[in-house]
Design a protein around this motif. Structure first.
Motif, PDB file in Angstrom:
ATOM      1  N   ILE A   6       0.860  -1.183   0.000  1.00  7.70           N
ATOM      2  CA  ILE A   6       0.000   0.000   0.000  1.00  7.70           C
ATOM      3  C   ILE A   6       0.893   1.230   0.000  1.00  7.70           C
ATOM      4  O   ILE A   6       1.768   1.369   0.858  1.00  7.70           O
ATOM      5  N   VAL A   7       0.677   2.127  -0.959  1.00  4.21           N
ATOM      6  CA  VAL A   7       1.416   3.387  -1.009  1.00  4.21           C
ATOM      7  C   VAL A   7       0.650   4.411  -0.188  1.00  4.21           C
ATOM      8  O   VAL A   7      -0.552   4.603  -0.382  1.00  4.21           O
ATOM      9  N   VAL A   8       1.337   5.043   0.753  1.00  8.87           N
ATOM     10  CA  VAL A   8       0.725   6.014   1.657  1.00  8.87           C
ATOM     11  C   VAL A   8       1.513   7.314   1.623  1.00  8.87           C
ATOM     12  O   VAL A   8       2.695   7.331   1.265  1.00  8.87           O
ATOM     13  N   ASP A   9       0.860   8.411   2.011  1.00  7.46           N
ATOM     14  CA  ASP A   9       1.571   9.688   2.046  1.00  7.46           C
ATOM     15  C   ASP A   9       2.211   9.955   3.401  1.00  7.46           C
ATOM     16  O   ASP A   9       3.163  10.708   3.500  1.00  7.46           O
ATOM     17  N   ASP A  10       1.701   9.332   4.452  1.00 14.73           N
ATOM     18  CA  ASP A  10       2.230   9.531   5.800  1.00 14.73           C
ATOM     19  C   ASP A  10       2.518   8.157   6.409  1.00 14.73           C
ATOM     20  O   ASP A  10       1.618   7.509   6.952  1.00 14.73           O
ATOM     21  N   LEU A  11       3.764   7.724   6.311  1.00 13.03           N
ATOM     22  CA  LEU A  11       4.145   6.388   6.753  1.00 13.03           C
ATOM     23  C   LEU A  11       3.931   6.197   8.256  1.00 13.03           C
ATOM     24  O   LEU A  11       3.393   5.177   8.684  1.00 13.03           O
ATOM     25  N   LYS A  12       4.305   7.188   9.038  1.00 19.20           N
ATOM     26  CA  LYS A  12       4.157   7.084  10.492  1.00 19.20           C
ATOM     27  C   LYS A  12       2.687   6.909  10.879  1.00 19.20           C
ATOM     28  O   LYS A  12       2.346   6.072  11.720  1.00 19.20           O
ATOM     29  N   ALA A  13       1.800   7.693  10.268  1.00 22.62           N
ATOM     30  CA  ALA A  13       0.363   7.590  10.568  1.00 22.62           C
ATOM     31  C   ALA A  13      -0.196   6.241  10.120  1.00 22.62           C
ATOM     32  O   ALA A  13      -1.024   5.648  10.820  1.00 22.62           O
ATOM     33  N   ILE A  49       9.917   2.176   3.506  1.00 21.23           N
ATOM     34  CA  ILE A  49       8.903   1.143   3.689  1.00 21.23           C
ATOM     35  C   ILE A  49       8.851   0.721   5.155  1.00 21.23           C
ATOM     36  O   ILE A  49       9.835   0.830   5.888  1.00 21.23           O
ATOM     37  N   ALA A  50       7.676   0.255   5.532  1.00 20.06           N
ATOM     38  CA  ALA A  50       7.482  -0.353   6.850  1.00 20.06           C
ATOM     39  C   ALA A  50       6.734  -1.659   6.602  1.00 20.06           C
ATOM     40  O   ALA A  50       5.694  -1.660   5.949  1.00 20.06           O
ATOM     41  N   LYS A  60       0.998 -10.058   5.922  1.00 24.71           N
ATOM     42  CA  LYS A  60       1.882  -8.896   5.978  1.00 24.71           C
ATOM     43  C   LYS A  60       1.372  -7.790   5.064  1.00 24.71           C
ATOM     44  O   LYS A  60       0.801  -8.056   4.012  1.00 24.71           O
ATOM     45  N   LEU A  61       1.609  -6.545   5.490  1.00 30.31           N
ATOM     46  CA  LEU A  61       1.376  -5.364   4.678  1.00 30.31           C
ATOM     47  C   LEU A  61       2.696  -4.632   4.544  1.00 30.31           C
ATOM     48  O   LEU A  61       3.391  -4.410   5.539  1.00 30.31           O
ATOM     49  N   GLU A  62       3.028  -4.262   3.316  1.00 27.39           N
ATOM     50  CA  GLU A  62       4.201  -3.421   3.084  1.00 27.39           C
ATOM     51  C   GLU A  62       3.695  -2.019   2.810  1.00 27.39           C
ATOM     52  O   GLU A  62       3.076  -1.760   1.782  1.00 27.39           O
ATOM     53  N   LEU A  63       3.917  -1.116   3.753  1.00 30.67           N
ATOM     54  CA  LEU A  63       3.515   0.277   3.611  1.00 30.67           C
ATOM     55  C   LEU A  63       4.685   1.047   3.015  1.00 30.67           C
ATOM     56  O   LEU A  63       5.812   0.944   3.516  1.00 30.67           O
ATOM     57  N   THR A  64       4.435   1.804   1.961  1.00 26.05           N
ATOM     58  CA  THR A  64       5.499   2.519   1.256  1.00 26.05           C
ATOM     59  C   THR A  64       5.135   3.977   1.080  1.00 26.05           C
ATOM     60  O   THR A  64       4.000   4.298   0.724  1.00 26.05           O
ATOM     61  N   THR A  65       6.098   4.851   1.332  1.00 25.28           N
ATOM     62  CA  THR A  65       5.943   6.258   0.987  1.00 25.28           C
ATOM     63  C   THR A  65       7.085   6.618   0.037  1.00 25.28           C
ATOM     64  O   THR A  65       8.214   6.164   0.223  1.00 25.28           O
ATOM     65  N   PHE A  66       6.754   7.387  -0.987  1.00 28.97           N
ATOM     66  CA  PHE A  66       7.750   7.773  -1.988  1.00 28.97           C
ATOM     67  C   PHE A  66       8.255   9.180  -1.715  1.00 28.97           C
ATOM     68  O   PHE A  66       7.478  10.119  -1.608  1.00 28.97           O
ATOM     69  N   HIS A  67       9.598   9.300  -1.613  1.00 29.87           N
ATOM     70  CA  HIS A  67      10.231  10.611  -1.537  1.00 29.87           C
ATOM     71  C   HIS A  67      10.455  11.118  -2.956  1.00 29.87           C
ATOM     72  O   HIS A  67      10.363  12.311  -3.208  1.00 29.87           O
ATOM     73  N   ALA A  68      10.771  10.200  -3.885  1.00 38.84           N
ATOM     74  CA  ALA A  68      10.942  10.522  -5.301  1.00 38.84           C
ATOM     75  C   ALA A  68      10.735   9.234  -6.103  1.00 38.84           C
ATOM     76  O   ALA A  68      11.115   8.158  -5.629  1.00 38.84           O
ATOM     77  N   PRO A  69      10.139   9.289  -7.251  1.00 42.02           N
ATOM     78  CA  PRO A  69       9.320  10.405  -7.699  1.00 42.02           C
ATOM     79  C   PRO A  69       8.099  10.548  -6.802  1.00 42.02           C
ATOM     80  O   PRO A  69       7.721   9.612  -6.097  1.00 42.02           O
ATOM     81  N   GLU A  70       7.482  11.725  -6.852  1.00 45.11           N
ATOM     82  CA  GLU A  70       6.311  11.988  -6.020  1.00 45.11           C
ATOM     83  C   GLU A  70       5.201  10.997  -6.366  1.00 45.11           C
ATOM     84  O   GLU A  70       4.978  10.660  -7.528  1.00 45.11           O
ATOM     85  N   PRO A 129      -5.808   4.675   5.698  1.00 47.05           N
ATOM     86  CA  PRO A 129      -4.719   5.500   5.184  1.00 47.05           C
ATOM     87  C   PRO A 129      -4.710   5.532   3.660  1.00 47.05           C
ATOM     88  O   PRO A 129      -4.981   4.529   2.998  1.00 47.05           O
ATOM     89  N   ALA A 130      -4.429   6.699   3.112  1.00 41.56           N
ATOM     90  CA  ALA A 130      -4.338   6.925   1.667  1.00 41.56           C
ATOM     91  C   ALA A 130      -5.632   6.564   0.946  1.00 41.56           C
ATOM     92  O   ALA A 130      -5.631   6.272  -0.238  1.00 41.56           O
ATOM     93  N   GLY A 131      -6.757   6.570   1.672  1.00 38.26           N
ATOM     94  CA  GLY A 131      -8.043   6.315   1.055  1.00 38.26           C
ATOM     95  C   GLY A 131      -8.377   4.855   0.797  1.00 38.26           C
ATOM     96  O   GLY A 131      -9.411   4.552   0.217  1.00 38.26           O
ATOM     97  N   ILE A 132      -7.501   3.923   1.233  1.00 35.50           N
ATOM     98  CA  ILE A 132      -7.789   2.512   0.988  1.00 35.50           C
ATOM     99  C   ILE A 132      -8.977   2.063   1.829  1.00 35.50           C
ATOM    100  O   ILE A 132      -9.323   2.686   2.817  1.00 35.50           O
ATOM    101  N   ILE A 133      -9.592   0.984   1.405  1.00 40.05           N
ATOM    102  CA  ILE A 133     -10.714   0.437   2.149  1.00 40.05           C
ATOM    103  C   ILE A 133     -10.194  -0.681   3.046  1.00 40.05           C
ATOM    104  O   ILE A 133      -9.508  -1.588   2.589  1.00 40.05           O
ATOM    105  N   VAL A 134     -10.522  -0.572   4.319  1.00 37.21           N
ATOM    106  CA  VAL A 134     -10.183  -1.578   5.302  1.00 37.21           C
ATOM    107  C   VAL A 134     -11.507  -2.181   5.795  1.00 37.21           C
ATOM    108  O   VAL A 134     -12.351  -1.448   6.313  1.00 37.21           O
ATOM    109  N   ALA A 135     -11.687  -3.462   5.570  1.00 38.59           N
ATOM    110  CA  ALA A 135     -12.905  -4.131   6.014  1.00 38.59           C
ATOM    111  C   ALA A 135     -12.644  -4.835   7.333  1.00 38.59           C
ATOM    112  O   ALA A 135     -11.540  -5.291   7.596  1.00 38.59           O
ATOM    113  N   LEU A 136     -13.677  -4.891   8.163  1.00 38.06           N
ATOM    114  CA  LEU A 136     -13.595  -5.581   9.445  1.00 38.06           C
ATOM    115  C   LEU A 136     -14.671  -6.650   9.491  1.00 38.06           C
ATOM    116  O   LEU A 136     -15.791  -6.430   9.011  1.00 38.06           O
TER     117      LEU A 136
END
Length: 141
Positions: A6-13, A49-50, A60-70, A129-136
């Motif tokens: 999942i590509v996110v804009d705020d990795l920490k959040a 990545i986290a 597992k989920l691989e969370l990624t934020t891009f510094h470049a390219p945007e 995060p990043a608008g993805i859908i999380v189902a419970l």
């Protein structure tokens, strides 16, 4: 399957959101150079990545934020749940109401409402995060 990315804009959040769901941070890394460039078909990749894992170690989920390219925003920025190719990640939870309450401070919003599927489950979809859908899914039967 090894993981879902999942590509996110705020990795920490995003890490905090999925940690609240019970996932554990397995590791973090900064990536750049020819390997990510070749894998992604992009030039000048710099990303962080986290890797998050479920407590049982099977998911597992691989969370990624891009510094470049945007990173490029989806069109529309928050696509409806019936958009082709839209990804959804579902988690089994013990108490769906408690989970929703704990995720709201992390930006989670219900798409509809908690629905009952027969005598088997209570289900809902959240925007994460990043608008993805999380189902419970809470097993009740």
């Amino acid at each position: 399957m090894d993981n879902v990315g999942i590509v996110v804009d705020d990795l920490k959040a995003a890490v905090a959101f999925f940690a609240e769901l019970g996932m554990e941070l397995e590791g973090e890394a900064e990536l750049e150079g020819s390997t990510p460039d070749r894998m992604l078909g992009l030039d000048g990749v710099r990303s962080a990545i986290a890797m998050m894992r479920t407590p049982d170690g099977h998911g597992k989920l691989e969370l990624t934020t891009f510094h470049a390219p945007e990173a490029v925003a989806a069109q529309p920025a928050v696509p409806p749940p019936h958009t082709l190719g839209l990804h959804r990640v579902m988690f089994a939870v013990d108490d769906i109401d408690d989970t929703i309450t704990r995720l709201r401070p992390h930006g989670a919003e219900l798409l509809g409402e908690v629905a009952r599927y027969g005598n088997a489950y209570r289900l809902c979809n959240l925007r994460g995060p990043a608008g993805i859908i999380v189902a419970l899914a809470e097993e009740i039967g």
